[in-house]
Design a protein around this motif. Structure first.
Motif, mmCIF file in Angstrom:
data_model
loop_
_atom_site.group_PDB
_atom_site.id
_atom_site.type_symbol
_atom_site.label_atom_id
_atom_site.label_comp_id
_atom_site.label_asym_id
_atom_site.label_seq_id
_atom_site.Cartn_x
_atom_site.Cartn_y
_atom_site.Cartn_z
ATOM 1 N N MET A 23 0.841 -1.235 0.162
ATOM 2 C CA MET A 23 0.030 -0.011 0.145
ATOM 3 C C MET A 23 0.672 1.206 0.004
ATOM 4 N N GLN A 24 2.167 1.140 0.209
ATOM 5 C CA GLN A 24 2.988 2.295 0.130
ATOM 6 C C GLN A 24 2.971 2.922 -1.165
ATOM 7 N N GLN A 25 2.684 4.325 -1.121
ATOM 8 C CA GLN A 25 3.138 5.206 -2.340
ATOM 9 C C GLN A 25 4.466 5.632 -2.497
ATOM 10 N N ARG A 26 4.802 5.579 -3.817
ATOM 11 C CA ARG A 26 6.139 6.099 -3.968
ATOM 12 C C ARG A 26 6.254 7.584 -3.686
ATOM 13 N N PRO A 27 7.383 8.083 -3.165
ATOM 14 C CA PRO A 27 7.636 9.359 -2.803
ATOM 15 C C PRO A 27 7.690 10.075 -4.142
ATOM 16 N N VAL A 28 7.247 11.317 -4.274
ATOM 17 C CA VAL A 28 7.467 12.109 -5.482
ATOM 18 C C VAL A 28 8.397 13.345 -4.978
ATOM 19 N N TYR A 29 9.407 13.419 -5.718
ATOM 20 C CA TYR A 29 10.280 14.492 -5.463
ATOM 21 C C TYR A 29 10.367 15.442 -6.507
ATOM 22 N N LEU A 30 10.467 16.900 -5.969
ATOM 23 C CA LEU A 30 10.781 17.697 -7.055
ATOM 24 C C LEU A 30 12.235 18.211 -6.868
ATOM 25 N N VAL A 31 13.004 17.553 -7.981
ATOM 26 C CA VAL A 31 14.586 17.664 -7.963
ATOM 27 C C VAL A 31 14.997 18.970 -8.065
ATOM 28 N N ASP A 32 14.378 19.811 -9.053
ATOM 29 C CA ASP A 32 14.773 21.138 -9.174
ATOM 30 C C ASP A 32 13.776 21.663 -10.439
ATOM 31 N N TYR A 33 13.720 22.801 -10.668
ATOM 32 C CA TYR A 33 12.946 23.358 -11.708
ATOM 33 C C TYR A 33 13.857 24.811 -12.234
ATOM 34 N N HIS A 34 13.128 25.326 -13.119
ATOM 35 C CA HIS A 34 13.878 26.487 -13.918
ATOM 36 C C HIS A 34 12.745 27.435 -14.560
ATOM 37 N N VAL A 35 12.724 28.731 -14.134
ATOM 38 C CA VAL A 35 11.880 29.644 -14.696
ATOM 39 C C VAL A 35 12.684 30.560 -15.730
ATOM 40 N N TYR A 36 11.844 30.854 -16.863
ATOM 41 C CA TYR A 36 12.539 31.383 -18.144
ATOM 42 C C TYR A 36 12.547 32.994 -17.857
ATOM 43 N N ARG A 37 13.593 33.318 -18.408
ATOM 44 C CA ARG A 37 13.716 35.044 -18.365
ATOM 45 C C ARG A 37 14.180 35.200 -19.873
ATOM 46 N N ALA A 38 13.171 35.982 -20.422
ATOM 47 C CA ALA A 38 13.369 36.434 -21.850
ATOM 48 C C ALA A 38 14.672 37.340 -21.982
ATOM 49 N N PRO A 39 15.123 37.516 -22.921
ATOM 50 C CA PRO A 39 16.271 38.708 -23.335
ATOM 51 C C PRO A 39 15.759 39.916 -23.345
ATOM 52 N N ASP A 40 16.655 40.799 -22.650
ATOM 53 C CA ASP A 40 16.007 42.287 -22.570
ATOM 54 C C ASP A 40 15.345 42.815 -23.774
ATOM 55 N N SER A 41 15.845 42.403 -25.006
ATOM 56 C CA SER A 41 15.317 42.926 -25.896
ATOM 57 C C SER A 41 13.716 42.867 -26.425
ATOM 58 N N TRP A 42 13.051 41.723 -25.516
ATOM 59 C CA TRP A 42 11.860 41.489 -25.533
ATOM 60 C C TRP A 42 11.013 42.495 -24.466
ATOM 61 N N LYS A 43 11.679 43.350 -23.524
ATOM 62 C CA LYS A 43 10.896 43.977 -22.449
ATOM 63 C C LYS A 43 9.925 45.023 -23.157
ATOM 64 N N VAL A 44 8.873 45.116 -22.610
ATOM 65 C CA VAL A 44 7.877 46.121 -23.131
ATOM 66 C C VAL A 44 7.389 46.791 -21.756
ATOM 67 N N SER A 45 7.281 48.122 -21.705
ATOM 68 C CA SER A 45 6.801 49.034 -20.688
ATOM 69 C C SER A 45 5.526 49.124 -21.348
ATOM 70 N N ARG A 46 4.624 49.659 -20.175
ATOM 71 C CA ARG A 46 3.310 49.941 -20.370
ATOM 72 C C ARG A 46 3.237 51.046 -21.337
ATOM 73 N N ALA A 47 3.707 52.200 -21.384
ATOM 74 C CA ALA A 47 3.809 53.191 -22.372
ATOM 75 C C ALA A 47 4.265 52.467 -23.745
ATOM 76 N N GLN A 48 5.255 51.611 -24.064
ATOM 77 C CA GLN A 48 5.411 50.982 -25.197
ATOM 78 C C GLN A 48 4.218 50.216 -25.758
ATOM 79 N N PHE A 49 3.708 49.489 -24.608
ATOM 80 C CA PHE A 49 2.540 48.647 -25.117
ATOM 81 C C PHE A 49 1.344 49.440 -25.518
ATOM 82 N N ASP A 50 1.083 50.507 -24.936
ATOM 83 C CA ASP A 50 0.027 51.581 -25.669
ATOM 84 C C ASP A 50 0.431 51.875 -26.920
ATOM 85 N N GLN A 51 1.699 52.121 -27.442
ATOM 86 C CA GLN A 51 2.091 52.854 -28.553
ATOM 87 C C GLN A 51 1.820 51.548 -29.574
ATOM 88 N N ILE A 52 2.312 50.338 -29.202
ATOM 89 C CA ILE A 52 2.259 49.262 -30.134
ATOM 90 C C ILE A 52 0.671 49.005 -30.606
#
Length: 505
Positions: free
Chosen positions: A94-123
């Motif tokens: 009846m024992q369940q196998r443990p589930v481990y979160l070994v690690d994770y990675h969150v994506y950070r886009a290049p700075d060229s993809w940044k868009v400010s609120r004012a730029q969004f309005d202009q686009i």
């Protein structure tokens, strides 16, 4: 999830608690009841046999058995041994196998993809697709949404004319997913051919071959790798993907499971004028996360977390809940995702059901007794005379990761769960820095906590997501070791500047 501009106020979900959800929580908790009962039985039998051995009774019984017929005491000893063996075998099965979160990675886009609120309005204005009324509406929502000026959007949307083709949509997905997976595998020193299960989730962008097959092809994974692609599950699909991985890891021992959570902006840009559909343009931004799970015992020492609970609530049987986030065409035939005015009310009902089920699994007995006493008092004396008692979830969790659906969503959860502003800060920071990144948002929140606060061994982490359907899903982790990691995603972030900017809105 939408902001408060087009939705009704968040309901007071504490006004009524359905007993069926409390029962569901205790039912889930009692699934392991047999194992919990067998443990003291096995312990008592071991102690009894040990006592018989120390006093020499087992030896004397064995001598008697060799010289005479079996006696009652010898039969008792054999029965005890047999029962003990049966108990141990049952516990093992009846024992369940443990589930481990070994690690994770969150994506950070290049700075060229940044868009400010004012730029969004202009686009938006430069596309010539929107009238003045639509432009003002989007700008108003954006500037009240809790997003900062350093969120990311793909070049397919920031370069006018926009490229909304399938090719551009694939490029966006590949840039995010390939980068996140590569960095994760490098960090964990796991080879692609070691991955036994691949799960991708993207609610609205789905290709043929599937996104999970795209990952397998790019990283040249084994033909034995199992792949799954979750679609249409909304912003809570990240928790659903973890739950699917958990179930698969119960079936396949000694395995790694790779989960990729993301959404696609290019494919889901709405160039129409329906205000309920324009909301998605303003809130959603580029993001993605890759998560490595395993049931390998050897990963115990380095895994960050161990999975404790997954609680999923789905209100799809309710027509209002089912239709509050709905992909359709507007009056002119342009496809988009429409957010209804009932969204916040439905979200409150889903949250009520989810935390009522989760409560018995995680809350200390003191909180459960206070909650039960309050519920009985309100039934007997009347709801108007007795205020509802909201359990203090901060005593059950050391860290809370709320889906960054919008400023209004975070505000209302903080208010109705009576959470300390410091508890909510990581979610506000993730919304401000990255915007609504859909199913991957809970991982950006967790990475903030690890980067700026650290997680101690034994800490409990609650991830809470909302999504179309309508769904509210919870995932609970326990820290397997102390975690202090400076994630690249949060390099250069200034929380004091965030609060200063939010104060202006």
């Amino acid at each position: 999830m939408a902001g408060p501009a087009v939705v009704s106020s968040y309901p007071d979900y504490t006004s009524s608690i359905a007993l069926k959800y409390i029962k569901r929580g205790y039912t889930t908790l009692c699934r392991h009841g047999v194992t919990l009962l067998l443990v003291p039985v096995a312990a008592s039998l071991v102690l009894e046999l040990g006592n018989m051995y120390q006093t020499g009774e087992l030896t004397r019984l064995w001598e008697v058995a060799k010289q005479t017929d079996l006696t009652f005491n010898l039969v008792s000893a054999i029965v005890c041994c047999s029962v003990l063996l049966g108990v141990l075998v049952t516990m093992f099965l009846m024992q369940q196998r443990p589930v481990y979160l070994v690690d994770y990675h969150v994506y950070r886009a290049p700075d060229s993809w940044k868009v400010s609120r004012a730029q969004f309005d202009q686009i938006c204005a430069a596309t010539k697709n929107f009238g003045e009324d639509s432009l003002q509406f989007m700008s108003k929502v954006l500037h009240r949404s809790g997003l900062g000026d350093e969120t990311y959007a793909p070049p397919s949307l920031t370069n006018v004319p926009m490229d909304l083709s399938m090719s551009a949509s694939r490029t966006e997905f590949e840039h995010i997913a390939f980068s996140a997976v590569k960095d994760l595998l490098n960090k964990t020193n796991v080879q692609p051919r070691q991955i036994g299960i691949v799960i991708t989730n993207s609610s609205l962008f789905n290709t043929t071959p599937s996104l999970s097959a795209t990952i397998m092809n790019h990283f040249k994974m084994s033909s034995k790798t199992l792949n799954y692609n979750l679609a249409g599950m909304g912003c809570s699909a990240g928790v659903i993907a973890i739950d699917l991985a958990r179930q698969m890891l119960q079936l396949y021992p000694d395995s790694y499971a790779l989960v990729i959570s993301t959404e696609n902006l290019t494919y889901n840009w709405y160039p129409g004028t329906n205000k309920g559909m324009l909301m998605t343009n303003t809130l959603f931004r580029v993001g993605g996360a890759a998560i490595l799970l395993s049931n390998k015992r050897k990963e115990t020492w380095r895994a960050k977390y161990q999975l404790q609970h997954v609680v999923r609530t789905n209100l799809a049987a309710n027509d209002a809940a089912y239709g509050c986030v709905f992909e359709t065409e507007d009056d002119t035939g342009i496809r988009g995702v429409k957010l209804s005015k009932e969204l916040m009310s439905v979200a409150g009902e889903a949250l009520k059901a989810n935390i009522t089920t989760l409560g018995p699994m995680v809350l200390p007995i003191s909180e459960q007794l206070l909650f039960a006493a309050n519920m009985v008092a309100r039934k007997v004396l009347g709801k108007r005379r007795i205020k509802p008692y909201v359990p203090d979830f901060s005593v059950a969790f050391d860290h809370i990761c709320i889906h960054t659906g919008g400023r209004g969503v975070i505000d209302e959860i903080e208010k109705h769960l009576r959470l300390n502003p410091k508890v909510i800060e990581p979610s506000r920071a993730a919304l401000f820095r990255y915007g609504n990144v859909s199913s991957s948002s809970i991982w950006y929140v967790l990475s903030y906590i690890e980067s700026f606060r650290g997680v101690r061994k034994g800490d409990n982490v609650w991830q809470l997501g909302f999504g179309s359907g309508f769904k509210c899903n919870s995932c609970v982790w326990k820290a397997n070791r102390r975690v202090e990691e400076q994630h690249k995603a949060w390099e250069g972030f200034d929380v004091s500047r965030m609060y200063a900017e939010l104060a202006k809105c």
